[in-house]
Design a protein around this motif. Sequence first.
Motif, short mmCIF file in Angstrom:
data_model
loop_
_atom_site.label_atom_id
_atom_site.label_comp_id
_atom_site.label_asym_id
_atom_site.label_seq_id
_atom_site.Cartn_x
_atom_site.Cartn_y
_atom_site.Cartn_z
N LEU A 57 0.83 -1.21 0.00
CA LEU A 57 0.00 0.00 0.00
C LEU A 57 0.86 1.26 0.00
N LEU A 58 0.46 2.23 -0.83
CA LEU A 58 1.07 3.56 -0.85
C LEU A 58 -0.03 4.58 -0.67
N VAL A 59 0.12 5.46 0.30
CA VAL A 59 -0.86 6.51 0.55
C VAL A 59 -0.16 7.86 0.43
N LEU A 60 -0.73 8.74 -0.39
CA LEU A 60 -0.12 10.04 -0.67
C LEU A 60 -1.11 11.16 -0.38
N GLU A 61 -0.56 12.32 -0.13
CA GLU A 61 -1.34 13.55 -0.06
C GLU A 61 -2.10 13.73 -1.38
N ARG A 62 -3.32 14.20 -1.28
CA ARG A 62 -4.14 14.41 -2.47
C ARG A 62 -3.62 15.59 -3.29
N MET A 63 -3.53 15.39 -4.59
CA MET A 63 -3.18 16.47 -5.51
C MET A 63 -4.37 16.74 -6.44
N ARG A 64 -4.22 17.73 -7.31
CA ARG A 64 -5.29 18.12 -8.23
C ARG A 64 -4.88 17.80 -9.67
N PRO A 65 -5.86 17.71 -10.58
CA PRO A 65 -5.51 17.53 -12.00
C PRO A 65 -4.67 18.69 -12.51
N ARG A 66 -3.88 18.41 -13.50
CA ARG A 66 -2.96 19.39 -14.07
C ARG A 66 -3.70 20.33 -15.02
N HIS A 163 13.75 12.50 -13.11
CA HIS A 163 12.50 11.84 -12.71
C HIS A 163 12.43 10.45 -13.31
N GLY A 164 12.77 10.33 -14.59
CA GLY A 164 12.89 9.04 -15.23
C GLY A 164 11.66 8.54 -15.96
N ASP A 165 10.49 9.11 -15.67
CA ASP A 165 9.26 8.70 -16.36
C ASP A 165 8.36 9.92 -16.51
N LEU A 166 8.95 11.00 -17.02
CA LEU A 166 8.31 12.31 -16.97
C LEU A 166 7.43 12.56 -18.20
N TRP A 167 6.39 11.74 -18.36
CA TRP A 167 5.40 12.10 -19.36
C TRP A 167 4.28 12.86 -18.68
N GLN A 168 3.39 13.46 -19.47
CA GLN A 168 2.46 14.44 -18.91
C GLN A 168 1.52 13.85 -17.85
N GLU A 169 1.24 12.55 -17.91
CA GLU A 169 0.34 11.98 -16.92
C GLU A 169 0.99 11.82 -15.55
N ASN A 170 2.30 12.01 -15.48
CA ASN A 170 2.99 11.98 -14.20
C ASN A 170 3.27 13.39 -13.67
N VAL A 171 2.52 14.34 -14.19
CA VAL A 171 2.56 15.72 -13.69
C VAL A 171 1.16 16.10 -13.25
N VAL A 172 1.02 16.46 -11.98
CA VAL A 172 -0.26 16.93 -11.45
C VAL A 172 -0.04 18.32 -10.84
N SER A 173 -0.95 18.75 -9.99
CA SER A 173 -0.90 20.13 -9.52
C SER A 173 -1.33 20.26 -8.07
N THR A 174 -0.81 21.28 -7.41
CA THR A 174 -1.34 21.68 -6.11
C THR A 174 -2.66 22.42 -6.31
N ALA A 175 -3.32 22.73 -5.22
CA ALA A 175 -4.58 23.46 -5.31
C ALA A 175 -4.41 24.85 -5.91
N VAL A 176 -3.19 25.40 -5.84
CA VAL A 176 -2.97 26.76 -6.38
C VAL A 176 -2.22 26.71 -7.72
N GLY A 177 -2.11 25.53 -8.33
CA GLY A 177 -1.58 25.46 -9.68
C GLY A 177 -0.09 25.28 -9.81
N GLU A 178 0.59 24.85 -8.74
CA GLU A 178 2.02 24.58 -8.85
C GLU A 178 2.25 23.15 -9.32
N PRO A 179 3.20 22.91 -10.23
CA PRO A 179 3.44 21.56 -10.74
C PRO A 179 3.95 20.61 -9.66
N VAL A 180 3.44 19.39 -9.69
CA VAL A 180 3.82 18.33 -8.75
C VAL A 180 4.15 17.08 -9.58
N LEU A 181 5.27 16.44 -9.25
CA LEU A 181 5.69 15.25 -9.99
C LEU A 181 5.33 13.99 -9.19
#
Length: 269
Positions: A57-66, A163-181
């Motif tokens: 199991l892996l549990v992460l902080e929730r992020m937003r869509p990019r 990062h090693g697998d940096l396609w667009q689906e591995n980029v999400v966002s914070t609630a204020v629009g900052e990029p998250v990998l």
Amino acid sequence: MVAIAGMVTLADDSQLFAKTLLGPDRDIFPIEAAGLRELRETGGVLTPKVLHASPRLLVLERMRPRPDDEAFWERLGRAVAVLHTSTAADRFGWHRPGWLGRLRQDNTWDSDGYAFLAERRILRWLSEPLVEAAFDATECRALERLCAALPDLVPQRPPCLTHGDLWQENVVSTAVGEPVLIDPAVSYNWPETDLSMLWCSPRPPASERFFAVYQEIAGIDDGWRERMEIFHLRELLSTIAHDDDDWGAAEAVRKIIAPFRRSSGPTRV
């Protein structure tokens, strides 16, 4: 498929992101968590906070869509440029083996970047059963010739944390629009490893701003667009090995290696 993933809603209506592993226990999630920590603590990029990491199991902080506007891609270009320029090293690899999907990624340290790219990122896939079935002996030799020619095709650069697998689906966002990998396959490698994943995978028109900003900050050696497909070979071969070749990955490999089907292929810089 490696895992089942989704949002988890807690009793207080807050949400977390969780993944559970399919199949036998492996160290995929602990290594993913270590990669996220390396990117954040060493590379200075935003990654989700890891709340739990175990073999199941892996549990992460929730992020937003990019978002896909130019401002977001500009911020991502700046973040990746800082990641690459602030983590220069003298060896290729990482301190532990990794995963790409459900298959191992060999991160054994090597001072020779050309050998690392050839043996641990490209030719490594030739022994996978589905890759063996996809290519004949002539095509395998062409791939080996391309790897032998890498010093003529790829400019020498120091490795950096990738990062090693940096396609667009591995980029999400914070609630204020900052990029998250997310979902990294980290190693110290050539920076064009990451650029190729974004360049060669489907992406929105606004992503052109990423490459413009990245080049302003980090610089890219001339001819980089032509090299993207060489670095992308790893992803194409991995796709075949994972039995995901329903969109022409094998044909894409054949196109890249076509000039090397003869005993001596052309050289490009």
